[in-house]
Design a protein around this motif. Structure first.
Motif, PDB file in Angstrom:
ATOM      1  N   TYR A   1       0.870  -1.175   0.000  1.00  0.00           N
ATOM      2  CA  TYR A   1       0.000   0.000   0.000  1.00  0.00           C
ATOM      3  C   TYR A   1       0.908   1.226   0.000  1.00  0.00           C
ATOM      4  O   TYR A   1       1.731   1.383   0.908  1.00  0.00           O
ATOM      5  CB  TYR A   1      -0.904   0.016   1.235  1.00  0.00           C
ATOM      6  CG  TYR A   1      -1.975  -1.032   1.196  1.00  0.00           C
ATOM      7  CD1 TYR A   1      -3.273  -0.715   0.817  1.00  0.00           C
ATOM      8  CD2 TYR A   1      -1.690  -2.357   1.521  1.00  0.00           C
ATOM      9  CE1 TYR A   1      -4.269  -1.683   0.784  1.00  0.00           C
ATOM     10  CE2 TYR A   1      -2.677  -3.334   1.484  1.00  0.00           C
ATOM     11  CZ  TYR A   1      -3.954  -2.987   1.112  1.00  0.00           C
ATOM     12  OH  TYR A   1      -4.942  -3.959   1.062  1.00  0.00           O
ATOM     13  N   LEU A   2       0.756   2.071  -1.016  1.00  0.00           N
ATOM     14  CA  LEU A   2       1.640   3.221  -1.177  1.00  0.00           C
ATOM     15  C   LEU A   2       0.834   4.492  -1.357  1.00  0.00           C
ATOM     16  O   LEU A   2      -0.015   4.574  -2.246  1.00  0.00           O
ATOM     17  CB  LEU A   2       2.557   3.011  -2.394  1.00  0.00           C
ATOM     18  CG  LEU A   2       3.379   4.213  -2.863  1.00  0.00           C
ATOM     19  CD1 LEU A   2       4.355   4.683  -1.788  1.00  0.00           C
ATOM     20  CD2 LEU A   2       4.120   3.863  -4.155  1.00  0.00           C
ATOM     21  N   ASN A   3       1.100   5.460  -0.500  1.00  0.00           N
ATOM     22  CA  ASN A   3       0.609   6.819  -0.681  1.00  0.00           C
ATOM     23  C   ASN A   3       1.861   7.654  -0.913  1.00  0.00           C
ATOM     24  O   ASN A   3       2.685   7.791  -0.002  1.00  0.00           O
ATOM     25  CB  ASN A   3      -0.161   7.305   0.540  1.00  0.00           C
ATOM     26  CG  ASN A   3      -0.760   8.693   0.339  1.00  0.00           C
ATOM     27  OD1 ASN A   3      -0.205   9.527  -0.360  1.00  0.00           O
ATOM     28  ND2 ASN A   3      -1.887   8.937   0.976  1.00  0.00           N
ATOM     29  N   PRO A   4       2.028   8.216  -2.126  1.00  0.00           N
ATOM     30  CA  PRO A   4       3.257   8.956  -2.412  1.00  0.00           C
ATOM     31  C   PRO A   4       3.324  10.314  -1.729  1.00  0.00           C
ATOM     32  O   PRO A   4       4.376  10.941  -1.711  1.00  0.00           O
ATOM     33  CB  PRO A   4       3.211   9.125  -3.931  1.00  0.00           C
ATOM     34  CG  PRO A   4       1.740   9.171  -4.235  1.00  0.00           C
ATOM     35  CD  PRO A   4       1.125   8.180  -3.273  1.00  0.00           C
ATOM     36  N   GLY A   5       2.201  10.777  -1.165  1.00  0.00           N
ATOM     37  CA  GLY A   5       2.138  12.127  -0.626  1.00  0.00           C
ATOM     38  C   GLY A   5       1.645  13.066  -1.712  1.00  0.00           C
ATOM     39  O   GLY A   5       1.102  12.641  -2.730  1.00  0.00           O
ATOM     40  N   SER A   6       1.852  14.339  -1.525  1.00  0.00           N
ATOM     41  CA  SER A   6       1.378  15.349  -2.469  1.00  0.00           C
ATOM     42  C   SER A   6       2.545  16.132  -3.051  1.00  0.00           C
ATOM     43  O   SER A   6       3.434  16.553  -2.308  1.00  0.00           O
ATOM     44  CB  SER A   6       0.434  16.328  -1.767  1.00  0.00           C
ATOM     45  OG  SER A   6       0.169  17.447  -2.587  1.00  0.00           O
ATOM     46  N   VAL A   7       2.521  16.341  -4.366  1.00  0.00           N
ATOM     47  CA  VAL A   7       3.503  17.218  -5.004  1.00  0.00           C
ATOM     48  C   VAL A   7       2.873  18.557  -5.364  1.00  0.00           C
ATOM     49  O   VAL A   7       3.473  19.372  -6.045  1.00  0.00           O
ATOM     50  CB  VAL A   7       4.151  16.569  -6.254  1.00  0.00           C
ATOM     51  CG1 VAL A   7       5.078  15.449  -5.861  1.00  0.00           C
ATOM     52  CG2 VAL A   7       3.117  16.107  -7.246  1.00  0.00           C
TER      53      VAL A   7
END
Length: 159
Positions: A123-129
Motif C-alpha cells: 500500500y503506497l501513498n506517495p504524498g502530495s507534489v
C-alpha cells in the motif's frame, strides 16, 4: 551470452491540485510509466506527463468540474507483470486486492506519504507534489520492479 536484467521505474504522484512543479518534471525524466492517484486539478498536466512516459491517472475529490472529471474513479493496470490498483482515498478501496491479484495499491488524498505491506500487498501513498498542506512534505515516490521484486523510493522536495 548474458542478457541484461530489465528494471522498470515508475513515478507515483498524487494531489497535484493544479500545481505541476518543475522539480517534479525534472525528477521523473526517463521513467517507464507514471501513475497519478487523483486530485490532478488541471487536465493539461496529463498531456505534459504523457510526453515523458505513459500515464495512468484517476480522478480525485477535487476533479469534478474540468476534463479531469472524466477520469475513472479507480483503475487497475499491469506494468512489468505487476498489477497496480489506483484509488484516490484508501478508505474507498472497493476490492479485495489479494483476491484480485493486485500487488500494489496506490492512493493519495491524505497528502501524507507512506507505504506498508499487508497480506502480501504493498500500500503506497506517495504524498502530495501540489501545494503544501499543513506541515506535510512535498513528496512523491518511485516504484522499481526488477525480476518481479518491488521496491519503493520515497522522494521529498524542499519547498
Amino acid at each position: 551470452m548474458t542478457s541484461a536484467i530489465r528494471h522498470t521505474r515508475i513515478a507515483v504522484l498524487s494531489d497535484t491540485h493544479g500545481l505541476l512543479r518543475p522539480e517534479v518534471i525534472a525528477k521523473i525524466q526517463g521513467v517507464d510509466h507514471i501513475l497519478h492517484a487523483g486530485d490532478v486539478g488541471n487536465a493539461d498536466f496529463l498531456d505534459q506527463l504523457s510526453a515523458i512516459a505513459p500515464v495512468t491517472a484517476i480522478r480525485g475529490n477535487i476533479d469534478v468540474h474540468s476534463p479531469c472529471a472524466d477520469l475513472p474513479a479507480t483503475e487497475m493496470v499491469e506494468i512489468a507483470g505487476v498489477t497496480f490498483y489506483l484509488v484516490h482515498s484508501v478508505a474507498d478501496l472497493d476490492i479485495s486486492p489479494t483476491a484480485a491479484g493486485v500487488r500494489v495499491v496506490i492512493s493519495g488524498h491524505s497528502h501524507k506519504p507512506g507505504h506498508d505491506t499487508r497480506n502480501g500487498v504493498l500500500y503506497l501513498n506517495p504524498g502530495s507534489v501540489g501545494p503544501r498542506r499543513f506541515k506535510l512534505p512535498i513528496a512523491m515516490a518511485f516504484v522499481m520492479i526488477s525480476e518481479g521484486n518491488i521496491t519503493v523510493e520515497p522522494i521529498e522536495f524542499d519547498a
